[in-house]
Design a protein around this motif. Structure first.
Motif, short mmCIF file in Angstrom:
data_model
loop_
_atom_site.label_atom_id
_atom_site.label_comp_id
_atom_site.label_asym_id
_atom_site.label_seq_id
_atom_site.Cartn_x
_atom_site.Cartn_y
_atom_site.Cartn_z
N GLY A 248 0.82 -1.21 0.00
CA GLY A 248 0.00 0.00 0.00
C GLY A 248 0.85 1.26 0.00
O GLY A 248 0.54 2.24 -0.70
N ALA A 249 1.94 1.24 0.78
CA ALA A 249 2.84 2.40 0.82
C ALA A 249 3.49 2.64 -0.53
O ALA A 249 3.62 3.79 -0.99
CB ALA A 249 3.91 2.18 1.90
N ILE A 250 3.91 1.57 -1.21
CA ILE A 250 4.52 1.71 -2.53
C ILE A 250 3.52 2.31 -3.52
O ILE A 250 3.85 3.20 -4.32
CB ILE A 250 5.04 0.35 -3.03
N ALA A 251 2.28 1.84 -3.45
CA ALA A 251 1.24 2.36 -4.35
C ALA A 251 1.02 3.85 -4.14
O ALA A 251 0.77 4.60 -5.10
CB ALA A 251 -0.06 1.59 -4.14
N LEU A 252 1.11 4.32 -2.90
CA LEU A 252 0.93 5.74 -2.62
C LEU A 252 2.19 6.54 -2.93
O LEU A 252 2.12 7.74 -3.24
CB LEU A 252 0.55 5.95 -1.15
N ALA A 253 3.35 5.90 -2.85
CA ALA A 253 4.62 6.62 -3.06
C ALA A 253 4.88 6.90 -4.53
O ALA A 253 5.44 7.95 -4.87
CB ALA A 253 5.78 5.81 -2.46
N VAL A 254 4.50 5.98 -5.40
CA VAL A 254 4.84 6.11 -6.82
C VAL A 254 4.30 7.39 -7.45
O VAL A 254 5.05 8.14 -8.11
CB VAL A 254 4.37 4.86 -7.60
N PRO A 255 3.01 7.74 -7.27
CA PRO A 255 2.51 8.98 -7.91
C PRO A 255 3.19 10.24 -7.37
O PRO A 255 3.28 11.24 -8.07
CB PRO A 255 1.02 8.98 -7.57
N LYS A 256 3.63 10.20 -6.12
CA LYS A 256 4.27 11.37 -5.50
C LYS A 256 5.78 11.42 -5.76
O LYS A 256 6.43 12.41 -5.42
CB LYS A 256 4.02 11.35 -3.98
N ARG A 257 6.33 10.33 -6.33
CA ARG A 257 7.76 10.23 -6.60
C ARG A 257 8.59 10.58 -5.36
O ARG A 257 9.50 11.42 -5.39
CB ARG A 257 8.15 11.15 -7.76
N VAL A 258 8.25 9.94 -4.27
CA VAL A 258 8.91 10.19 -3.00
C VAL A 258 10.31 9.59 -3.05
O VAL A 258 10.51 8.46 -3.49
CB VAL A 258 8.10 9.57 -1.84
N SER A 259 11.30 10.33 -2.58
CA SER A 259 12.69 9.87 -2.63
C SER A 259 12.93 8.78 -1.59
O SER A 259 12.26 8.74 -0.55
CB SER A 259 13.64 11.04 -2.37
N PRO A 260 13.90 7.89 -1.83
CA PRO A 260 14.24 6.85 -0.84
C PRO A 260 14.63 7.45 0.51
O PRO A 260 14.34 6.85 1.55
CB PRO A 260 15.41 6.12 -1.49
N LYS A 261 15.27 8.61 0.49
CA LYS A 261 15.67 9.26 1.75
C LYS A 261 14.45 9.58 2.61
O LYS A 261 14.44 9.35 3.82
CB LYS A 261 16.46 10.53 1.44
N VAL A 262 13.42 10.10 1.97
CA VAL A 262 12.19 10.43 2.71
C VAL A 262 11.52 9.15 3.20
O VAL A 262 11.01 9.10 4.33
CB VAL A 262 11.23 11.24 1.81
N LEU A 263 11.51 8.12 2.38
CA LEU A 263 10.89 6.86 2.78
C LEU A 263 11.57 6.29 4.02
O LEU A 263 10.90 5.83 4.96
CB LEU A 263 10.95 5.85 1.63
N LEU A 264 12.90 6.33 4.04
CA LEU A 264 13.64 5.82 5.20
C LEU A 264 13.37 6.66 6.44
O LEU A 264 13.21 6.14 7.55
CB LEU A 264 15.14 5.80 4.90
N ARG A 265 13.29 7.98 6.24
CA ARG A 265 13.03 8.85 7.38
C ARG A 265 11.66 8.61 7.99
O ARG A 265 11.50 8.50 9.20
CB ARG A 265 13.15 10.32 6.94
#
Length: 409
Positions: A248-265
């Motif tokens: 679910g998180a990946i599905a929400l992250a893709v349209p926003k193009r969230v950086s790996p740094k933000v995901l880890l944080r």
């Protein structure tokens, strides 16, 4: 002597987690304490590794659901919830409180208590300002419901996940048993809130000038609905809910193009390390005598009085050592008796509403209110807790007793 030594280490870990000097992560002390316990032989390294392995999937889910909640916020889910709450309230404080209860209860149940504390609380404060209502009732509701409304699903609280595997219940079976206690606890809280904050709720609302309401974030809401359905569907196939939350998180992250740094944080890996370190420290305390003490206090039978006693013990322990260590201590003592295990969850989820130290979520809520110039009053929090916690514990346990007989568990 060994029990005293390990208990002092646990006290130090919890004191640092509560105080968090200079904003340092809780893991700064918890991880070295766990290593010290292993190096000094207070706990065999094999036992420590086994405990980390057992907690690993649960901690993985915690990271995934924190990320899921953050991304839902990025898509505007909580702004939309705030606008919807304001519209439903009609600028009436009593209706606003009811709407906040619904929003916070659903957020806690679906996205966990951390989402309610971190993401919904600021929205609640903004919504109160927008409708002209006094913010105290809604602000306190977000804290209380982050704890007490987390009874419904295994994924609603880390304490639930720790107990879920030992319960022998399916995802839907857990929800079926805990639905009635969840409703009973929320209604008990609401009734007391209406009385306790009666002066605030009678005050006339002076609505501020508001802009246009945000559009419904349909994509995010669909993803969240599918994720919730996925929790129930995947569990019978042996798929851990952490994988569903990550999808679910990946599905929400893709349209926003969230950086790996933000995901880890946003996955809050330091807090995940804290949970693992805390688990090792608590295991050492248990093995050096606490298990025997708890076993002596836990009743053998599962009647109504025994359920009340166990829930009360869990609530007391949650306020003495925080609800996460309390869960780690009590679950092994009651895992052979699912009814007592579910009573423990009522205690560790409702009990923290008595004091700030009852749960880390409450401490975080307190920090958020201070940062937004709405500092809570410790005495008021305690007085409200003295009214809500006993009433909600009794209501929840009575409902659990009925639910167990209805479902045949």
């Amino acid at each position: 002597m060994l029990l005293l030594l390990t208990a002092l280490l646990l006290a130090g870990v919890l004191a640092f987690a509560v105080a968090r000097p200079k904003g340092l992560p809780e893991a700064v002390v918890a991880v070295p304490a766990a290593l010290l316990i292993v190096v000094t032989g207070l706990l065999p390294w094999r036992d420590a590794v086994a405990e980390i392995g057992e907690l690993g999937p649960t901690v993985g889910f915690l990271a995934a659901v924190l990320l899921l909640a953050h991304l839902a916020g990025e898509h505007g889910v909580f702004r939309y919830a705030g606008a919807l709450t304001a519209r439903i309230s009609g600028h009436r404080p009593t209706r606003l409180l009811a709407a906040v209860f619904v929003a916070a209860s659903l957020t806690t149940a679906v996205l966990s208590l951390d989402a309610t504390v971190v993401l919904l609380t600021p929205v609640v404060l903004a919504t109160a300002a927008r409708t002209g209502a006094r913010p105290r009732p809604a602000a306190y509701a977000s804290a209380h419901l982050a704890n007490s409304a987390s009874l419904l699903l295994p994924v609603s609280n880390l304490t639930n996940l720790l107990a879920f595997a030992a319960s022998g219940l399916t995802f839907l079976g857990f929800a079926a048993v805990m639905a009635l206690p969840w409703v009973a606890v929320i209604l008990a809280e609401y009734a007391i809130f209406r009385w306790f904050f009666r002066a605030d709720l009678r005050a006339p609302a002076r609505a501020a000038e508001g802009g246009t309401d945000p559009a419904a974030p349909r994509f995010a809401l669909v993803v969240l609905a599918l994720t919730l359905a996925g929790f129930a569907v995947a569990q019978p196939f042996g798929v851990h809910p952490g994988w569903v939350a990550a999808a679910g998180a990946i599905a929400l992250a893709v349209p926003k193009r969230v950086s790996p740094k933000v995901l880890l944080r946003e996955a809050n890996l330091p807090f995940c390390a804290f949970v693992l370190g805390l688990g090792v420290v608590v295991l050492a305390v248990r093995e050096h005598g606490l298990d025997r003490l708890v076993d002596a206090l836990v009743p053998e039978r599962t009647g109504l009085l025994q359920l009340l006693a166990v829930a009360g013990l869990a609530a007391l322990l949650a306020n003495l050592v925080n609800n996460l260590p309390a869960t780690l201590v009590l679950v092994p003592a009651v895992q052979a008796r699912p009814a007592l295990l579910l009573a423990v969850l009522i205690g560790v989820n409702v009990g923290p509403n008595l004091t700030y130290v009852g749960s880390l979520a409450t401490l975080l809520w307190r920090q958020i209110l201070h940062a937004r110039d709405h500092p809570p009053d410790a005495g008021e929090f305690l007085r409200l807790g003295l009214l809500t916690v006993p009433a909600a514990l009794v209501a929840g346990v009575l409902a659990l007793w009925v639910s167990l007989r209805i479902t045949g568990n």
